[in-house]
Design an enzyme around this catalytic site. Sequence first.
Site, PDB file in Angstrom:
ATOM      1  N   ASP A   9       0.704  -1.103  -0.004  1.00 40.37           N
ATOM      2  CA  ASP A   9       0.031  -0.068  -0.053  1.00 40.37           C
ATOM      3  C   ASP A   9       0.850   1.358   0.106  1.00 40.37           C
ATOM      4  O   ASP A   9       0.625   2.320   0.791  1.00 40.37           O
ATOM      5  CB  ASP A   9      -0.825   0.000   1.190  1.00 40.37           C
ATOM      6  CG  ASP A   9      -2.061  -1.140   1.077  1.00 40.37           C
ATOM      7  OD1 ASP A   9      -1.935  -2.003   0.281  1.00 40.37           O
ATOM      8  OD2 ASP A   9      -2.657  -1.225   2.060  1.00 40.37           O
TER       9      ASP A   9
ATOM     10  N   GLU B 218      -4.603  -0.826  -1.417  1.00 39.17           N
ATOM     11  CA  GLU B 218      -5.966  -1.043  -0.764  1.00 39.17           C
ATOM     12  C   GLU B 218      -6.978  -0.062  -1.571  1.00 39.17           C
ATOM     13  O   GLU B 218      -6.717   1.051  -1.694  1.00 39.17           O
ATOM     14  CB  GLU B 218      -5.709  -0.549   0.918  1.00 39.17           C
ATOM     15  CG  GLU B 218      -6.949  -0.563   1.430  1.00 39.17           C
ATOM     16  CD  GLU B 218      -6.901  -0.121   2.991  1.00 39.17           C
ATOM     17  OE1 GLU B 218      -5.765  -0.311   3.414  1.00 39.17           O
ATOM     18  OE2 GLU B 218      -7.975   0.057   3.665  1.00 39.17           O
TER      19      GLU B 218
ATOM     20  N   LYS C 257      -6.654  -4.958  -2.859  1.00 36.26           N
ATOM     21  CA  LYS C 257      -7.278  -5.563  -1.866  1.00 36.26           C
ATOM     22  C   LYS C 257      -8.113  -4.612  -1.077  1.00 36.26           C
ATOM     23  O   LYS C 257      -8.162  -3.458  -1.241  1.00 36.26           O
ATOM     24  CB  LYS C 257      -5.922  -6.016  -1.048  1.00 36.26           C
ATOM     25  CG  LYS C 257      -5.376  -4.927  -0.297  1.00 36.26           C
ATOM     26  CD  LYS C 257      -4.130  -5.365   0.554  1.00 36.26           C
ATOM     27  CE  LYS C 257      -3.411  -4.388   1.372  1.00 36.26           C
ATOM     28  NZ  LYS C 257      -4.160  -3.476   2.239  1.00 36.26           N
TER      29      LYS C 257
ATOM     30  N   LYS D 207      -7.619  -4.967   5.163  1.00 34.26           N
ATOM     31  CA  LYS D 207      -6.365  -4.358   5.670  1.00 34.26           C
ATOM     32  C   LYS D 207      -5.170  -5.587   5.254  1.00 34.26           C
ATOM     33  O   LYS D 207      -4.264  -5.301   4.991  1.00 34.26           O
ATOM     34  CB  LYS D 207      -6.313  -4.147   7.200  1.00 34.26           C
ATOM     35  CG  LYS D 207      -7.071  -2.979   7.350  1.00 34.26           C
ATOM     36  CD  LYS D 207      -7.894  -2.866   8.280  1.00 34.26           C
ATOM     37  CE  LYS D 207      -8.920  -1.764   8.442  1.00 34.26           C
ATOM     38  NZ  LYS D 207      -9.981  -1.666   9.498  1.00 34.26           N
TER      39      LYS D 207
ATOM     40  N   VAL E 104       3.422   0.381   4.134  1.00 36.10           N
ATOM     41  CA  VAL E 104       2.526   1.164   5.163  1.00 36.10           C
ATOM     42  C   VAL E 104       1.314   0.900   5.153  1.00 36.10           C
ATOM     43  O   VAL E 104       0.630   0.165   4.376  1.00 36.10           O
ATOM     44  CB  VAL E 104       2.620   2.828   4.640  1.00 36.10           C
ATOM     45  CG1 VAL E 104       3.913   3.386   4.571  1.00 36.10           C
ATOM     46  CG2 VAL E 104       1.862   2.981   3.226  1.00 36.10           C
ATOM     47  N   THR E 105       0.627   0.775   6.348  1.00 37.38           N
ATOM     48  CA  THR E 105       1.146   1.233   7.747  1.00 37.38           C
ATOM     49  C   THR E 105       1.560   0.226   8.434  1.00 37.38           C
ATOM     50  O   THR E 105       0.985  -0.840   8.386  1.00 37.38           O
ATOM     51  CB  THR E 105       0.184   2.391   8.399  1.00 37.38           C
ATOM     52  OG1 THR E 105      -0.951   1.444   8.836  1.00 37.38           O
ATOM     53  CG2 THR E 105      -0.251   3.369   7.658  1.00 37.38           C
TER      54      THR E 105
ATOM     55  N   CYS F 169      -1.985  -2.268   7.780  1.00 37.96           N
ATOM     56  CA  CYS F 169      -2.004  -3.349   6.716  1.00 37.96           C
ATOM     57  C   CYS F 169      -0.726  -3.980   6.478  1.00 37.96           C
ATOM     58  O   CYS F 169      -0.755  -5.197   6.123  1.00 37.96           O
ATOM     59  CB  CYS F 169      -2.059  -2.572   5.360  1.00 37.96           C
ATOM     60  SG  CYS F 169      -3.895  -2.013   5.386  1.00 37.96           S
TER      61      CYS F 169
HETATM   62  N1  TIU Z   1      -2.475   0.660   4.371  1.00 39.54           N
HETATM   63  C1  TIU Z   1      -3.089   0.747   5.641  1.00 39.54           C
HETATM   64  O1  TIU Z   1      -2.351   0.842   6.407  1.00 39.54           O
HETATM   65  N2  TIU Z   1      -4.330   1.250   5.447  1.00 39.54           N
HETATM   66  C2  TIU Z   1      -4.807   1.778   6.613  1.00 39.54           C
HETATM   67  O2  TIU Z   1      -6.234   2.060   6.488  1.00 39.54           O
HETATM   68  N3  TIU Z   1      -3.938   2.490   7.249  1.00 39.54           N
HETATM   69  C3  TIU Z   1      -4.353   2.928   8.334  1.00 39.54           C
HETATM   70  O3  TIU Z   1      -3.228   3.230   9.246  1.00 39.54           O
HETATM   71  N4  TIU Z   1      -5.617   3.632   8.430  1.00 39.54           N
END
Ligand code: TIU
Length: 249
Positions: A27, A76, A139, A142, A167-168, A172
């Site tokens: 992501d 995502e 996807k 998460k 990230v993060t 995810c």
């Molecule tokens: N990629 C990911 O971590 N999606 C999130 O929604 N992360 C948040 O920290 N919200």
Amino acid sequence: LPKNITIEAKPYAYTFPLSSTALLLIDLQRDFILPSGFGDIQSGTNLSAVTAVVPNCVRILQAFRELELPIFHTREGHLPDLSDCPSSKLNRQASAPGTNHSKVIGDPGKLGRLLVRGEYGHDIVDECRPKLGEVVVDKPGKGAFWNTTLLEELVGWGITHLIVGGVTTECCVTTTVREANDRGFECCKSSETSNEKLGFEISQGIGIIEECTAGYNDNFKAPSLNMIHWSQGLFGFVSTLPNLLKALG
Ligand code: TIU
């Protein structure tokens, strides 16, 4: 290509086959890294940590590309009608008392509709843009294994070992590593531990490179990663970018 590489890591050093190792970048989308993206709006914190991950992911991408190793990117996001958005995500952002998110999934933002496929913000940051031949997995959740073809893709490519960044960390990235663990990806065989000693073959491994992941809360990164490698690699291993680059030669 060397047959096996050994990487210093927590909980201990591993040796694994390079021929079936892939990079999995989670992501690295504008919506999670750039100002006015979904992450910026929802987290309400500064983006310096996730921004700092980008050049480190570029470095790891370069290394894998030079060795012509498989690379998987995830994004995502959702269909424009949000019909694939899990209720857990839609409900959290609904107008419950105390909710203060100014914008939610599907709302128009400066980078396009938030977390909607095809929008500018949904795509991967320019620096880490996938190259031809690299796999992009979209996807809805998460974790990258839920309601995606990732496992089938990995099996199809003959991948047994995954190096993970993105990230993060708190969301995810570690959700994906935990999902992977239930699908057989775990700590690799220790270079000091023979399969004979273990009495069984550990044939799939997964680990996170710490400089290549970050999130929106500085207090979360260390405990998130510690939980991954704690107790002899409860979910996987954690290593560093210098260790990985050294191992890749
Ligand atoms: N990629 C990911 O971590 N999606 C999130 O929604 N992360 C948040 O920290 N919200």
